[in-house]
Design an enzyme around this catalytic site. Sequence first.
Site, short mmCIF file in Angstrom:
data_model
loop_
_atom_site.label_atom_id
_atom_site.label_comp_id
_atom_site.label_asym_id
_atom_site.label_seq_id
_atom_site.Cartn_x
_atom_site.Cartn_y
_atom_site.Cartn_z
N ALA A 72 60.89 -78.05 20.67
CA ALA A 72 61.55 -79.22 20.07
C ALA A 72 60.59 -80.31 19.61
O ALA A 72 61.03 -81.34 19.11
CB ALA A 72 62.54 -79.82 21.07
N THR A 74 58.40 -80.22 17.15
CA THR A 74 58.03 -80.21 15.73
C THR A 74 59.05 -79.41 14.92
O THR A 74 59.90 -78.71 15.48
CB THR A 74 56.62 -79.60 15.54
OG1 THR A 74 56.20 -79.76 14.19
CG2 THR A 74 56.61 -78.12 15.89
N ILE A 76 61.99 -77.71 12.76
CA ILE A 76 63.44 -77.76 12.85
C ILE A 76 63.92 -78.03 14.28
O ILE A 76 65.01 -78.55 14.47
CB ILE A 76 64.10 -76.48 12.29
CG1 ILE A 76 63.69 -75.24 13.09
CG2 ILE A 76 63.75 -76.30 10.83
CD1 ILE A 76 64.39 -73.97 12.62
N GLY A 77 63.11 -77.70 15.27
CA GLY A 77 63.48 -78.02 16.65
C GLY A 77 63.56 -79.52 16.87
O GLY A 77 64.48 -80.02 17.53
N TYR A 226 56.48 -59.45 13.63
CA TYR A 226 57.40 -60.58 13.45
C TYR A 226 58.81 -60.08 13.17
O TYR A 226 59.79 -60.58 13.75
CB TYR A 226 56.91 -61.47 12.30
CG TYR A 226 57.79 -62.68 12.06
CD1 TYR A 226 57.86 -63.70 13.00
CD2 TYR A 226 58.54 -62.81 10.89
CE1 TYR A 226 58.65 -64.81 12.79
CE2 TYR A 226 59.34 -63.91 10.67
CZ TYR A 226 59.40 -64.92 11.62
OH TYR A 226 60.20 -66.01 11.41
#
Length: 348
Positions: A72, A74, A76-77, A226
Amino acid sequence: MKAASPADFLVLPWPRSSASELGEDLGGLLLRCGAALGVALICVTVLRKWVAGGVCRCSVRLDGKTVLVTGANTGIGRETSRDLAGRGARVVMACRDLTRAKQAAEDIRSSTGNGNVVVRHLDLASIYSVTQFAKDFLDSEDRLDILINNAGVMMCPRWLTEDGFETQLAVNHLGHFLLTNLLLPMMKSSAPSRVINVSSIAHRGGRIDFDDLFFSRKPYSALESYRQSKLANVLFTRELAQRIKGSGVSAFCLHPGVIRTELGRHVEGWFPLLGALLRLPALLLMKTPWQGCQTTVFCAVTPGLEERSGCYFSDCAEREAAPEGRDDEVARKLWEESARLVGLRDTC
C-alpha cells in the site's frame, strides 16, 4: 554565332501580392493548423478517456469497517488505501518498506482527514513474515471486512526467497495464499466480508507448471513466470470462492489495467532502450494509479456483488477470465500444492 545583346532578353516583372492577399494566405494557414491541433487534442482526449476505463461511482461509506491492503505504500495500493480511508474505513497498510509506507500513510491521513490509517510490516516473500504478521493482526484487531491482496512484483530476474521459492510466484501468489487462509477465521466472524486479489490480463496464456513451478530445471523466463503467478491469482480466487461458499465471505479477482507505476521497473531493466522510447507514449497509453485502483475499489464497496464471488473483473465490470483461468481441476490442484509449499495444514 552572334552573341545575344541585353536588349534581346524579355524581362518579366516579379509577381507581387497585395497585403490583403498575404493576410488571407496566412490566416488560412493558421486556420488549418488550428483545426489540425483541435482534432489532435480531441483524439488525445478520447484516447485517454478510453485508456482510463471504468470509474467506481459507488458512494458507500465504510465507517466502522477495517480494510487491509498489501503493497500500500505506492502505486495503485496507495490510491486504493486513500479511497477507502476517504470512506471512513480503518486502513491497515501492510508493506515491506516501512519508511516509504509511513510517508504514504501520513499523506493519506492528511488528504482524507482520516487519522485511522496504520502501517504494519509485511514481507510476502517470507513465510515467517506472513505468519508473524497474521498472528499480530489477529491479536490486535477485532475485525477484518476487506482484504485486498494488491502487492506484487513483475518480470524480475530469477531471485529465490529465503524459503527457496521463485520470487514472482512467492510474492504474487504464495504469500497472499497463506495470508488469506490465516486471516479467514476473522473475516468469517466479520461477515459479510470480501477478499480481493489483484491479478492481470497477463494470466491469459499463462500455465501452471506443477513439475517445475520455480524454474529449477527449465530456463527462466521472467514473462512466463509473471503469467504463471497472475494465473495463480485467478485460480486461487476461483477455488477460494467454492470453499468459502455460504460463509459470508466472498472473493473476487481483477485486472487493474496497464498502470504507470514502479511495478514495471524490472521491464525497463531488461530493455532500457525500449523503456526510454516508450516513456512518452506511456503517458497516453497507461492509466494513472488513481485510474488503476478503480476496479479494486469497485470490487471492495459495490453492493450486491456477493453472488458473483469467484469472478474476474476489469474496468469496473465483470469479464470472462481466460479459459486457463476457469479450469477447476487445475485450481484445486494448485490449492493443494500451495498449501503443501507454505506448510498450511488446515485450510478452508
